[in-house]
Write a protein that holds these residues in place. Structure first.
Motif, PDB file in Angstrom:
ATOM      1  N   LEU A  30       0.827  -1.206   0.000  1.00 27.34           N
ATOM      2  CA  LEU A  30       0.000   0.000   0.000  1.00 27.34           C
ATOM      3  C   LEU A  30       0.864   1.260   0.000  1.00 27.34           C
ATOM      4  O   LEU A  30       0.512   2.261  -0.644  1.00 27.34           O
ATOM      5  CB  LEU A  30      -0.930  -0.003   1.215  1.00 27.34           C
ATOM      6  CG  LEU A  30      -2.058  -1.040   1.175  1.00 27.34           C
ATOM      7  CD1 LEU A  30      -2.827  -1.018   2.492  1.00 27.34           C
ATOM      8  CD2 LEU A  30      -3.001  -0.789   0.000  1.00 27.34           C
ATOM      9  N   LYS A  31       2.000   1.197   0.654  1.00 29.14           N
ATOM     10  CA  LYS A  31       2.899   2.351   0.706  1.00 29.14           C
ATOM     11  C   LYS A  31       3.410   2.696  -0.697  1.00 29.14           C
ATOM     12  O   LYS A  31       3.359   3.862  -1.124  1.00 29.14           O
ATOM     13  CB  LYS A  31       4.069   2.069   1.642  1.00 29.14           C
ATOM     14  CG  LYS A  31       5.051   3.225   1.758  1.00 29.14           C
ATOM     15  CD  LYS A  31       6.188   2.886   2.724  1.00 29.14           C
ATOM     16  CE  LYS A  31       7.194   4.034   2.812  1.00 29.14           C
ATOM     17  NZ  LYS A  31       8.309   3.701   3.741  1.00 29.14           N
ATOM     18  N   VAL A  32       3.899   1.689  -1.430  1.00 26.41           N
ATOM     19  CA  VAL A  32       4.440   1.977  -2.762  1.00 26.41           C
ATOM     20  C   VAL A  32       3.322   2.301  -3.754  1.00 26.41           C
ATOM     21  O   VAL A  32       3.501   3.142  -4.646  1.00 26.41           O
ATOM     22  CB  VAL A  32       5.319   0.825  -3.285  1.00 26.41           C
ATOM     23  CG1 VAL A  32       6.497   0.566  -2.360  1.00 26.41           C
ATOM     24  CG2 VAL A  32       4.520  -0.456  -3.481  1.00 26.41           C
ATOM     25  N   ALA A  33       2.168   1.659  -3.599  1.00 30.79           N
ATOM     26  CA  ALA A  33       1.058   1.930  -4.511  1.00 30.79           C
ATOM     27  C   ALA A  33       0.552   3.360  -4.345  1.00 30.79           C
ATOM     28  O   ALA A  33       0.258   4.052  -5.339  1.00 30.79           O
ATOM     29  CB  ALA A  33      -0.070   0.930  -4.278  1.00 30.79           C
ATOM     30  N   ARG A  34       0.434   3.814  -3.105  1.00 29.69           N
ATOM     31  CA  ARG A  34      -0.009   5.201  -2.872  1.00 29.69           C
ATOM     32  C   ARG A  34       1.021   6.199  -3.358  1.00 29.69           C
ATOM     33  O   ARG A  34       0.672   7.260  -3.896  1.00 29.69           O
ATOM     34  CB  ARG A  34      -0.308   5.389  -1.384  1.00 29.69           C
ATOM     35  CG  ARG A  34      -1.598   4.687  -0.940  1.00 29.69           C
ATOM     36  CD  ARG A  34      -1.700   4.596   0.557  1.00 29.69           C
ATOM     37  NE  ARG A  34      -2.958   3.931   0.958  1.00 29.69           N
ATOM     38  CZ  ARG A  34      -3.131   3.311   2.115  1.00 29.69           C
ATOM     39  NH1 ARG A  34      -2.134   3.261   3.004  1.00 29.69           N
ATOM     40  NH2 ARG A  34      -4.282   2.729   2.390  1.00 29.69           N
ATOM     41  N   ALA A  35       2.297   5.861  -3.187  1.00 28.72           N
ATOM     42  CA  ALA A  35       3.351   6.742  -3.687  1.00 28.72           C
ATOM     43  C   ALA A  35       3.294   6.836  -5.208  1.00 28.72           C
ATOM     44  O   ALA A  35       3.482   7.916  -5.789  1.00 28.72           O
ATOM     45  CB  ALA A  35       4.717   6.229  -3.230  1.00 28.72           C
ATOM     46  N   ALA A  36       3.024   5.712  -5.855  1.00 26.74           N
ATOM     47  CA  ALA A  36       2.907   5.716  -7.313  1.00 26.74           C
ATOM     48  C   ALA A  36       1.720   6.552  -7.770  1.00 26.74           C
ATOM     49  O   ALA A  36       1.809   7.295  -8.765  1.00 26.74           O
ATOM     50  CB  ALA A  36       2.780   4.285  -7.829  1.00 26.74           C
ATOM     51  N   LYS A  37       0.619   6.456  -7.050  1.00 31.27           N
ATOM     52  CA  LYS A  37      -0.572   7.226  -7.425  1.00 31.27           C
ATOM     53  C   LYS A  37      -0.312   8.727  -7.280  1.00 31.27           C
ATOM     54  O   LYS A  37      -0.701   9.529  -8.140  1.00 31.27           O
ATOM     55  CB  LYS A  37      -1.757   6.805  -6.564  1.00 31.27           C
ATOM     56  CG  LYS A  37      -3.103   7.331  -7.086  1.00 31.27           C
ATOM     57  CD  LYS A  37      -4.262   6.650  -6.406  1.00 31.27           C
ATOM     58  CE  LYS A  37      -5.602   7.104  -7.010  1.00 31.27           C
ATOM     59  NZ  LYS A  37      -5.762   6.669  -8.404  1.00 31.27           N
TER      60      LYS A  37
ATOM     61  N   ARG B 259      -5.452  -6.857  -6.821  1.00 28.53           N
ATOM     62  CA  ARG B 259      -6.656  -6.432  -6.109  1.00 28.53           C
ATOM     63  C   ARG B 259      -6.626  -4.969  -5.685  1.00 28.53           C
ATOM     64  O   ARG B 259      -7.454  -4.536  -4.887  1.00 28.53           O
ATOM     65  CB  ARG B 259      -6.851  -7.335  -4.888  1.00 28.53           C
ATOM     66  CG  ARG B 259      -7.111  -8.791  -5.273  1.00 28.53           C
ATOM     67  CD  ARG B 259      -7.076  -9.717  -4.090  1.00 28.53           C
ATOM     68  NE  ARG B 259      -7.267 -11.106  -4.507  1.00 28.53           N
ATOM     69  CZ  ARG B 259      -7.108 -12.164  -3.712  1.00 28.53           C
ATOM     70  NH1 ARG B 259      -6.766 -11.977  -2.449  1.00 28.53           N
ATOM     71  NH2 ARG B 259      -7.285 -13.388  -4.169  1.00 28.53           N
ATOM     72  N   ALA B 260      -5.698  -4.221  -6.242  1.00 29.83           N
ATOM     73  CA  ALA B 260      -5.521  -2.827  -5.822  1.00 29.83           C
ATOM     74  C   ALA B 260      -6.405  -1.880  -6.628  1.00 29.83           C
ATOM     75  O   ALA B 260      -5.950  -0.839  -7.120  1.00 29.83           O
ATOM     76  CB  ALA B 260      -4.054  -2.436  -5.943  1.00 29.83           C
ATOM     77  N   ARG B 261      -7.652  -2.236  -6.762  1.00 35.27           N
ATOM     78  CA  ARG B 261      -8.601  -1.373  -7.488  1.00 35.27           C
ATOM     79  C   ARG B 261      -8.733  -0.050  -6.750  1.00 35.27           C
ATOM     80  O   ARG B 261      -8.921  -0.014  -5.544  1.00 35.27           O
ATOM     81  CB  ARG B 261      -9.953  -2.070  -7.588  1.00 35.27           C
ATOM     82  CG  ARG B 261     -10.907  -1.442  -8.584  1.00 35.27           C
ATOM     83  CD  ARG B 261     -12.186  -2.256  -8.700  1.00 35.27           C
ATOM     84  NE  ARG B 261     -13.081  -1.717  -9.713  1.00 35.27           N
ATOM     85  CZ  ARG B 261     -13.096  -2.089 -10.983  1.00 35.27           C
ATOM     86  NH1 ARG B 261     -12.258  -3.040 -11.391  1.00 35.27           N
ATOM     87  NH2 ARG B 261     -13.936  -1.555 -11.854  1.00 35.27           N
ATOM     88  N   GLY B 262      -8.624   1.024  -7.475  1.00 34.11           N
ATOM     89  CA  GLY B 262      -8.642   2.353  -6.867  1.00 34.11           C
ATOM     90  C   GLY B 262      -7.252   2.942  -6.742  1.00 34.11           C
ATOM     91  O   GLY B 262      -7.085   4.161  -6.748  1.00 34.11           O
ATOM     92  N   LEU B 263      -6.244   2.089  -6.642  1.00 34.76           N
ATOM     93  CA  LEU B 263      -4.850   2.539  -6.615  1.00 34.76           C
ATOM     94  C   LEU B 263      -4.156   2.261  -7.953  1.00 34.76           C
ATOM     95  O   LEU B 263      -3.280   3.011  -8.368  1.00 34.76           O
ATOM     96  CB  LEU B 263      -4.075   1.844  -5.496  1.00 34.76           C
ATOM     97  CG  LEU B 263      -4.452   2.238  -4.065  1.00 34.76           C
ATOM     98  CD1 LEU B 263      -3.734   1.350  -3.059  1.00 34.76           C
ATOM     99  CD2 LEU B 263      -4.109   3.706  -3.813  1.00 34.76           C
ATOM    100  N   VAL B 264      -4.551   1.184  -8.609  1.00 39.28           N
ATOM    101  CA  VAL B 264      -3.975   0.802  -9.904  1.00 39.28           C
ATOM    102  C   VAL B 264      -5.083   0.901 -10.952  1.00 39.28           C
ATOM    103  O   VAL B 264      -6.179   0.389 -10.757  1.00 39.28           O
ATOM    104  CB  VAL B 264      -3.407  -0.635  -9.856  1.00 39.28           C
ATOM    105  CG1 VAL B 264      -2.836  -1.027 -11.212  1.00 39.28           C
ATOM    106  CG2 VAL B 264      -2.341  -0.750  -8.767  1.00 39.28           C
ATOM    107  N   ASP B 265      -4.776   1.588 -12.056  1.00 35.26           N
ATOM    108  CA  ASP B 265      -5.806   1.836 -13.075  1.00 35.26           C
ATOM    109  C   ASP B 265      -5.936   0.705 -14.078  1.00 35.26           C
ATOM    110  O   ASP B 265      -7.033   0.451 -14.592  1.00 35.26           O
ATOM    111  CB  ASP B 265      -5.494   3.143 -13.804  1.00 35.26           C
ATOM    112  CG  ASP B 265      -5.623   4.339 -12.872  1.00 35.26           C
ATOM    113  OD1 ASP B 265      -6.761   4.716 -12.557  1.00 35.26           O
ATOM    114  OD2 ASP B 265      -4.586   4.864 -12.436  1.00 35.26           O
ATOM    115  N   VAL B 266      -4.847   0.032 -14.387  1.00 38.29           N
ATOM    116  CA  VAL B 266      -4.892  -1.082 -15.334  1.00 38.29           C
ATOM    117  C   VAL B 266      -3.726  -2.011 -15.045  1.00 38.29           C
ATOM    118  O   VAL B 266      -2.668  -1.580 -14.566  1.00 38.29           O
ATOM    119  CB  VAL B 266      -4.846  -0.575 -16.798  1.00 38.29           C
ATOM    120  CG1 VAL B 266      -3.500   0.051 -17.123  1.00 38.29           C
ATOM    121  CG2 VAL B 266      -5.179  -1.679 -17.785  1.00 38.29           C
TER     122      VAL B 266
END
Length: 418
Positions: free
Chosen positions: A8-15, A194-201
Motif C-alpha cells: 500500500l505504501k508503494v502503490a499510494r506513492a505511485a498514485k 486487487r488494488a482497485r482504486g490505486l492501480v488503473d490497469v
C-alpha cells in the motif's frame, strides 16, 4: 511493517507520482529517460553483480540453461537496454494529441485528447530487461508504474529499479513514478491484482498460465497480452515458393516468441504438391510436425497430432498441421483453436485474401507475409509493452498511444443548455 502495508505504501506513492507526472510536457520526460539510460550504463557493475546472484540461484534450482540465458545480464545487454530507453525518448509523445475535434452547431469547441491511464501495474516473468522497457514506456506516456517481476530476477529487478529511481530524483519526473512491488510471494502479486482504486490497469506479460491467473483473480481492469497460437494457411491458389519461405520464417526464425507460427493449414487442392516440400523444409529446419492423418500421408516423420496440439502455443521447434477442404474450413479451424493473435494466408487470389481478412477474428491478419511481423518495432511504433489479444481498449501491438486513455474537453463562451 506487513507485506500488505509495504504494498500500500508503494502503490499510494505511485498514485501521487502519477498526478505530478501526467501534466508534464515532453521535454522533461525525455530528459528523465536519457538520465535513466546513462545511469544504467554507469552503474552496470552493480546490475551485473546482482544478476549473477539471480543466475546462481536459478542454476542451483535446476532452471534450464535456456531460461537462465533469458535471465542473464552482462554489460553488452545492459548497453542494449539503455539504447532502447534512449529510443523511447525519441518517440513522439502521445499525451495531448487531439484524436478528434469539431465545432458544434451551438458554437461549443469540442476536442478528444489523449491522457495518461494513471498507474499501470505490470506482472511479468523471467527477463529483467522488461523491468526497464516497461518503465520507460510508462514514463514516456505519462504513467506511473508498479513492476512485479518473477522471484527468479528479484535481485536484478531491485537494483534496476533503484538505479532508475536515483536517476529520476535529479529530474522533474518523480522517482516514485517507478516502483517495484515488494515481496516475492504470490501474496504480493495478489495485492497488485486487487488494488482497485490505486492501480488503473494491469498488464500481464508471460505464458498462458500467468495471463489466465491474472485475468481470473484480478479486480483491477486487465489488458491481456501475448498468448500466440498463430496460423499459416496455404490456400489452393498459393505460390509454392512464397508459401515455403513464409512458413519457414514464421516457424523457425525465432520459435520462442508469441508471433511465431504454431499451426500450418493446407488446402486439400494444393496439399499433394506443397506438403512433401514443406515437410522436408521443416525437417531441415529442425521442426517436428504434429499432423493429422492427411498430413501424415505425405511424410513418415510426422507425429500423430492430438487435439491438444492444435490448441498449443509450443514456443519451440514444433508445429501442428492439418489439411482442410476449403478456406472456410481453415477459418473455422482458426476460430476453434486459435488465440486471436496473428493468422496468415498465402494466396494469389484477391478474393480469397479478402474473405480471409474479413472472417478471421484476430488482432492481426497477414496476407502473403510472415506472422513474425506482428511487433511494435516492425509496425513502426518504435516500441511496445506487449501484444493485446483482447478487443477492448487496445488490440495488437501496444505502443505508446495504447498506454493512454482520452479526455473530452469542450470550450464555450458562457454556453448553457436550454
Amino acid at each position: 511493517m506487513s507485506e500488505v502495508e509495504d504494498f500500500l505504501k508503494v502503490a499510494r506513492a505511485a498514485k501521487d507520482a502519477a498526478t505530478v507526472l501526467a501534466p508534464l510536457p515532453r521535454a522533461p520526460k525525455d530528459l528523465a529517460l536519457r538520465a535513466v539510460a546513462d545511469a544504467l550504463v554507469a552503474r552496470s557493475a552493480e546490475i551485473v553483480e546482482a544478476n549473477a546472484a539471480d543466475v546462481e540461484k536459478a542454476r542451483a534450482g535446476g532452471v534450464s540453461e535456456a531460461m537462465i540465458d533469458r535471465l542473464r545480464l552482462d554489460t553488452g545487454r545492459i548497453e542494449k537496454i539503455a539504447a532502447a530507453v534512449r529510443e523511447v525518448a525519441e518517440l513522439p509523445d502521445p499525451v495531448g494529441e487531439v484524436v478528434r475535434g469539431s465545432t458544434l452547431p451551438n458554437g461549443l469547441e469540442l476536442r478528444q485528447v489523449r491522457v495518461p491511464l494513471g498507474v499501470i501495474g505490470i506482472i511479468y516473468e523471467g527477463r529483467p530487461n522488461v523491468t526497464v522497457d516497461a518503465a520507460a514506456l510508462c514514463l514516456k506516456s505519462g504513467n506511473a508504474v508498479l513492476l512485479r517481476g518473477s522471484s527468479s530476477a528479484y535481485s536484478s529487478n531491485t537494483v534496476l529499479v533503484r538505479i532508475m529511481q536515483d536517476a529520476l530524483a535529479a529530474t522533474e519526473v518523480p522517482a516514485a513514478a517507478v516502483q517495484l512491488v515488494p515481496g516475492q510471494t504470490r501474496e504480493s502479486a495478489k495485492q497488485l491484482m486487487r488494488a482497485r482504486g490505486l492501480v488503473d490497469v494491469l498488464i500481464p506479460r508471460g505464458g498462458a498460465s500467468l495471463i489466465n491467473s491474472v485475468v481470473e483473480e484480478s479486480t483491477v481492469p486487465v489488458i491481456e497480452t501475448g498468448v500466440g497460437n498463430c496460423h499459416v494457411y496455404v490456400d489452393a491458389d498459393a505460390d509454392i515458393e512464397t508459401a515455403l519461405s513464409i512458413l519457414i520464417n514464421a516457424k523457425a526464425q525465432r520459435p520462442s516468441v508469441c508471433n511465431a507460427a504454431e499451426t500450418l493449414l493446407v488446402h486439400a487442392d494444393i496439399a499433394g504438391e506443397f506438403l512433401p516440400r514443406a515437410l522436408t523444409a521443416l525437417k531441415d529446419a529442425g521442426v517436428t510436425v504434429h499432423g493429422d492423418e492427411r498430413v501424415r500421408a505425405h511424410g513418415a516423420d510426422v507425429v500423430a497430432a492430438t487435439e491438444e496440439d492444435f490448441f498449443a502455443e509450443y514456443l519451440s521447434l514444433d508445429i501442428a498441421a492439418a489439411v482442410v477442404d476449403s478456406l472456410d474450413d481453415a477459418v473455422r479451424h482458426i476460430r476453434t483453436y486459435g488465440s486471436g493473435h496473428t493468422d496468415a494466408i498465402v494466396t494469389r487470389s484477391q478474393r480469397a485474401a479478402r474473405r480471409f481478412v474479413a472472417t478471421v477474428d484476430s488482432a492481426a491478419v497477414a496476407v502473403n507475409a510472415s506472422t513474425r511481423f506482428t511487433d511494435g518495432g516492425e509496425f513502426g511504433f518504435g516500441a511496445e509493452i506487449g501484444i493485446s489479444t483482447q478487443k477492448l481498449h487496445a488490440r495488437g501491438p501496444m505502443g505508446l498511444p495504447e498506454l493512454t486513455s482520452t479526455k473530452w474537453i469542450y470550450t464555450g463562451d458562457g454556453h448553457v443548455r436550454g
